[in-house]
Design a protein around this motif. Structure first.
Motif, mmCIF file in Angstrom:
data_model
loop_
_atom_site.group_PDB
_atom_site.id
_atom_site.type_symbol
_atom_site.label_atom_id
_atom_site.label_comp_id
_atom_site.label_asym_id
_atom_site.label_seq_id
_atom_site.Cartn_x
_atom_site.Cartn_y
_atom_site.Cartn_z
ATOM 1 N N LEU A 147 -0.883 14.001 -8.444
ATOM 2 C CA LEU A 147 -0.552 14.836 -8.561
ATOM 3 C C LEU A 147 -0.258 15.371 -9.859
ATOM 4 C CD1 LEU A 147 1.666 15.627 -5.804
ATOM 5 C CD2 LEU A 147 -0.691 16.743 -5.773
ATOM 6 N N PHE A 148 0.206 14.207 -11.026
ATOM 7 C CA PHE A 148 0.349 14.726 -12.037
ATOM 8 C C PHE A 148 -1.480 15.577 -13.035
ATOM 9 C CE2 PHE A 148 0.289 14.545 -17.032
ATOM 10 C CZ PHE A 148 1.615 14.658 -16.883
ATOM 11 N N VAL A 149 -2.085 14.737 -12.465
ATOM 12 C CA VAL A 149 -3.665 14.468 -13.017
ATOM 13 C C VAL A 149 -4.108 16.067 -12.535
ATOM 14 C CG1 VAL A 149 -5.750 14.185 -13.049
ATOM 15 C CG2 VAL A 149 -4.240 12.465 -13.323
ATOM 16 N N ARG A 150 -3.956 16.387 -11.388
ATOM 17 C CA ARG A 150 -4.222 17.977 -11.100
ATOM 18 C C ARG A 150 -3.799 18.783 -11.811
ATOM 19 N NH1 ARG A 150 -7.531 14.671 -8.666
ATOM 20 N NH2 ARG A 150 -7.913 15.353 -6.154
ATOM 21 N N SER A 151 -2.249 18.278 -11.683
ATOM 22 C CA SER A 151 -1.657 19.718 -12.364
ATOM 23 C C SER A 151 -1.902 19.774 -13.443
ATOM 24 C CB SER A 151 0.188 19.009 -12.651
ATOM 25 O OG SER A 151 0.964 19.033 -11.147
ATOM 26 N N LEU A 152 -2.469 18.879 -14.763
ATOM 27 C CA LEU A 152 -2.625 19.034 -15.896
ATOM 28 C C LEU A 152 -3.851 19.784 -16.485
ATOM 29 C CD1 LEU A 152 -2.770 18.063 -18.694
ATOM 30 C CD2 LEU A 152 -3.707 16.462 -18.143
ATOM 31 N N THR A 153 -5.155 18.567 -15.216
ATOM 32 C CA THR A 153 -6.697 20.154 -14.402
ATOM 33 C C THR A 153 -6.274 21.578 -15.050
ATOM 34 O OG1 THR A 153 -7.482 18.043 -13.722
ATOM 35 C CG2 THR A 153 -8.821 20.187 -13.956
ATOM 36 N N VAL A 154 -5.483 21.867 -13.854
ATOM 37 C CA VAL A 154 -4.870 23.272 -13.314
ATOM 38 C C VAL A 154 -4.838 24.219 -14.988
ATOM 39 C CG1 VAL A 154 -3.904 24.621 -12.298
ATOM 40 C CG2 VAL A 154 -4.013 22.988 -11.276
ATOM 41 N N TYR A 155 -3.862 22.623 -15.341
ATOM 42 C CA TYR A 155 -3.050 23.393 -16.552
ATOM 43 C C TYR A 155 -4.600 23.763 -17.812
ATOM 44 C CZ TYR A 155 -0.808 24.476 -20.984
ATOM 45 O OH TYR A 155 -0.432 24.899 -22.451
ATOM 46 N N LEU A 156 -5.172 23.289 -17.966
ATOM 47 C CA LEU A 156 -6.518 23.334 -19.221
ATOM 48 C C LEU A 156 -7.439 24.566 -18.262
ATOM 49 C CD1 LEU A 156 -6.968 19.665 -19.263
ATOM 50 C CD2 LEU A 156 -6.359 20.900 -20.633
ATOM 51 N N VAL A 157 -7.138 24.425 -17.522
ATOM 52 C CA VAL A 157 -7.994 25.539 -16.828
ATOM 53 C C VAL A 157 -7.857 27.219 -17.448
ATOM 54 C CG1 VAL A 157 -9.500 26.973 -14.783
ATOM 55 C CG2 VAL A 157 -9.647 23.963 -14.977
ATOM 56 N N ARG A 158 -6.696 27.070 -16.697
ATOM 57 C CA ARG A 158 -5.910 28.238 -16.676
ATOM 58 C C ARG A 158 -5.206 28.869 -18.174
ATOM 59 N NH1 ARG A 158 -1.401 28.071 -11.356
ATOM 60 N NH2 ARG A 158 -3.357 28.086 -9.707
ATOM 61 N N GLN A 159 -5.213 27.875 -18.848
ATOM 62 C CA GLN A 159 -5.086 28.772 -20.133
ATOM 63 C C GLN A 159 -6.612 28.550 -20.889
ATOM 64 O OE1 GLN A 159 -2.085 29.192 -21.329
ATOM 65 N NE2 GLN A 159 -1.301 29.201 -19.094
ATOM 66 N N GLY A 160 -7.377 28.036 -20.805
ATOM 67 C CA GLY A 160 -8.163 27.952 -21.812
ATOM 68 C C GLY A 160 -8.151 27.106 -22.863
ATOM 69 N N THR A 161 -7.471 25.459 -22.382
ATOM 70 C CA THR A 161 -7.214 24.539 -23.381
ATOM 71 C C THR A 161 -8.933 24.801 -24.418
ATOM 72 O OG1 THR A 161 -5.275 24.755 -22.243
ATOM 73 C CG2 THR A 161 -5.855 22.905 -23.991
ATOM 74 N N LEU A 162 -9.441 24.250 -23.008
ATOM 75 C CA LEU A 162 -11.319 22.844 -23.805
ATOM 76 C C LEU A 162 -12.040 23.991 -24.649
ATOM 77 C CD1 LEU A 162 -12.201 21.672 -20.167
ATOM 78 C CD2 LEU A 162 -10.840 21.063 -22.502
ATOM 79 N N SER A 163 -11.432 25.626 -24.256
ATOM 80 C CA SER A 163 -12.627 27.265 -25.074
ATOM 81 C C SER A 163 -11.962 26.614 -26.533
ATOM 82 C CB SER A 163 -12.362 28.124 -24.608
ATOM 83 O OG SER A 163 -12.864 27.950 -22.941
ATOM 84 N N GLU A 164 -10.166 27.094 -26.931
ATOM 85 C CA GLU A 164 -9.649 26.354 -27.850
ATOM 86 C C GLU A 164 -9.855 24.965 -28.410
ATOM 87 O OE1 GLU A 164 -5.758 27.669 -26.701
ATOM 88 O OE2 GLU A 164 -5.650 29.750 -26.434
ATOM 89 N N PRO A 186 0.677 -1.457 -0.297
ATOM 90 C CA PRO A 186 -0.420 -0.098 0.009
ATOM 91 C C PRO A 186 1.083 0.976 -0.225
ATOM 92 C CG PRO A 186 0.139 -0.901 2.560
ATOM 93 C CD PRO A 186 0.576 -1.751 1.688
ATOM 94 N N ILE A 187 2.227 1.305 0.261
ATOM 95 C CA ILE A 187 2.973 2.722 0.762
ATOM 96 C C ILE A 187 3.068 2.456 -1.188
ATOM 97 C CG2 ILE A 187 5.271 3.799 1.785
ATOM 98 C CD1 ILE A 187 2.903 2.422 4.082
ATOM 99 N N LEU A 188 3.949 1.486 -1.722
ATOM 100 C CA LEU A 188 4.357 1.437 -2.582
ATOM 101 C C LEU A 188 3.365 2.628 -3.892
ATOM 102 C CD1 LEU A 188 6.641 -0.948 -3.466
ATOM 103 C CD2 LEU A 188 7.129 1.519 -2.889
ATOM 104 N N ILE A 189 1.637 1.687 -3.160
ATOM 105 C CA ILE A 189 0.103 2.115 -4.634
ATOM 106 C C ILE A 189 0.253 3.847 -4.015
ATOM 107 C CG2 ILE A 189 -1.779 2.027 -4.656
ATOM 108 C CD1 ILE A 189 -1.223 -1.041 -4.309
ATOM 109 N N ALA A 190 0.370 4.482 -3.201
ATOM 110 C CA ALA A 190 0.046 5.349 -2.878
ATOM 111 C C ALA A 190 0.659 6.322 -3.009
ATOM 112 C CB ALA A 190 0.277 5.640 -1.327
ATOM 113 N N LEU A 191 2.220 6.177 -3.171
ATOM 114 C CA LEU A 191 3.045 6.630 -4.178
ATOM 115 C C LEU A 191 3.360 7.214 -5.095
ATOM 116 C CD1 LEU A 191 6.518 5.701 -1.872
ATOM 117 C CD2 LEU A 191 5.395 7.929 -1.241
ATOM 118 N N GLY A 192 2.985 5.382 -6.329
ATOM 119 C CA GLY A 192 3.247 5.910 -7.544
ATOM 120 C C GLY A 192 1.644 6.362 -7.955
ATOM 121 N N LEU A 193 0.381 5.470 -7.484
ATOM 122 C CA LEU A 193 -0.627 6.641 -7.700
ATOM 123 C C LEU A 193 -1.258 7.526 -7.171
ATOM 124 C CD1 LEU A 193 -3.007 2.917 -8.228
ATOM 125 C CD2 LEU A 193 -1.607 3.356 -9.575
ATOM 126 N N GLY A 194 -0.955 7.986 -6.246
ATOM 127 C CA GLY A 194 -1.240 8.868 -5.554
ATOM 128 C C GLY A 194 -0.507 10.533 -5.278
#
Length: 365
Positions: free
Chosen positions: A276-293, A263-271
């Protein structure tokens, strides 16, 4: 920031279990990222409708829930409930598997990995039905822009039939329980699937209800389209996002046990790496207005959700390799991105003369 935290996670994995743990954590991170491109796009479509306060809540408290709740506590809770062990015993079972890698201990108690694997049918049924309802709500919604027009426009027309999403989802659930689920799992799959449908209808409906109360507008299909939802509406959109994120993470959490049961490795790898990468990508899409473009990205993500929903339901009876699950989503989103770029260039060419005239007028003024 996500790259820095990923490096920290890999260092922690190395200190925890040496080179092998480092490699396994890296593999888990790649697995989560490959499965989560559609998750990031869908998160962004909802997040941009929330007020700045609720966006911050999602990116702070939400990440804690995603990393520690779904990737660490959730598997332990499954073991705790399924085995009758208390939380401390469940954690001990996870951290101290049989030395020979056997599926059972000497006293016949199932291992941590076995319990999680055995719980897959109800987990997949819940997540699959929640995502299927989300997908059906989108494709039956009346919208100006369509991606696969030859298919989406007829679906929009038949989507005018009241409660068609519920009818189709219920039919899929009955077929899955009757013909795909193994003997003895039918009732479990039915109950979990119905709970998934109820969760979607309840959370989505509450979000729409409070948007109407606070904004005085009519609700839309799916998460409300009203801009910058705050107060109760923002809370229920936040709740919707968390349930949605959980449904997306089910396949990754279950798939992780094909790589490691630690469970420790799962938390480190998946979490810490993947989520965190998914959250960063989400923030990028929102701030850059990518979905509108790139207007077809949202369509591609929803079609990827539909594919994931059917894969989850099919996996109740037959294992599906994670590479298949991940690649289906990636292919659909890349196709949507390419067609969005083509559309954008075509529209840019059409507007070029008008843009030149406007620039000339501005210069004269």
């Amino acid at each position: 920031m996500s790259f820095l935290i990923s490096i920290v996670a890999l260092v922690v994995a190395f200190l925890y279990g040496g080179p092998e743990a480092l490699v396994l954590t890296l593999i888990l991170g790649v697995l989560e990222v490959s499965l989560s491109f559609d998750n990031a796009v869908i998160n962004a479509t909802v997040l941009r409708r929330m007020s700045e306060f609720w966006q911050k809540i999602f990116l702070t408290i939400g990440i804690v829930i995603a990393v520690f709740g779904m990737r660490l506590v959730f598997p332990l809770a499954v073991v705790w409930i399924a085995s009758g062990l208390n939380p401390v015993q469940a954690l001990d079972l996870a951290l101290n598997p049989p030395a020979d890698g056997a599926a059972h201990f000497a006293n016949g108690d199932p291992s941590y990995e076995t319990i999680i694997t055995d719980a897959h049918p109800q987990i997949a049924a819940f997540g699959g039905m929640f995502l299927l309802m989300l997908f059906l709500g989108f494709i039956f919604e009346d919208k100006e822009i369509t991606w696969l027009s030859w298919l989406e426009r007829p679906l929009i027309r038949i989507g005018k039939l009241d409660q068609l999403s519920v009818v189709i989802a219920s039919t899929v659930l009955v077929i899955t329980a009757a013909f795909i689920a193994h003997d003895g799992e039918q009732s479990t799959v039915m109950i979990a699937g119905v709970l998934g449908m109820i969760s979607y209808i309840l959370v989505n409906g509450l979000g729409e209800l409070f948007n109407v109360d606070e904004e005085g507008d009519e609700p839309s299909t799916g998460p409300s389209d009203l801009a910058k939802a705050a107060g109760k509406a923002g809370f229920f959109l936040f709740l919707y996002l968390e349930v949605l994120d959980a449904s997306f993470s089910f396949d990754g959490v279950i798939g992780a046990f094909a790589i490691t049961a630690d469970p420790i490795l799962i938390a480190l790898g998946l979490g810490l790496i993947g989520a965190l990468f998914v959250r960063s990508l989400t923030v990028y899409l929102v701030r850059q207005g990518t979905l509108s473009e790139y207007v077809y990205l949202e369509h591609g993500a929803h079609w990827a959700i539909g594919a994931l929903a059917f894969i989850l339901m099919y996996s109740i009876g037959t294992p599906v390799p994670e590479i298949v699950t991940g690649m289906v989503g990636v292919v659909l989103i890349v196709a949507a991105l390419i067609t969005s770029i083509i559309r954008r260039r075509r529209e840019g060419d059409d507007e070029l003369p008008a843009t030149a005239d406007t620039a000339l007028v501005d210069t004269k003024e």
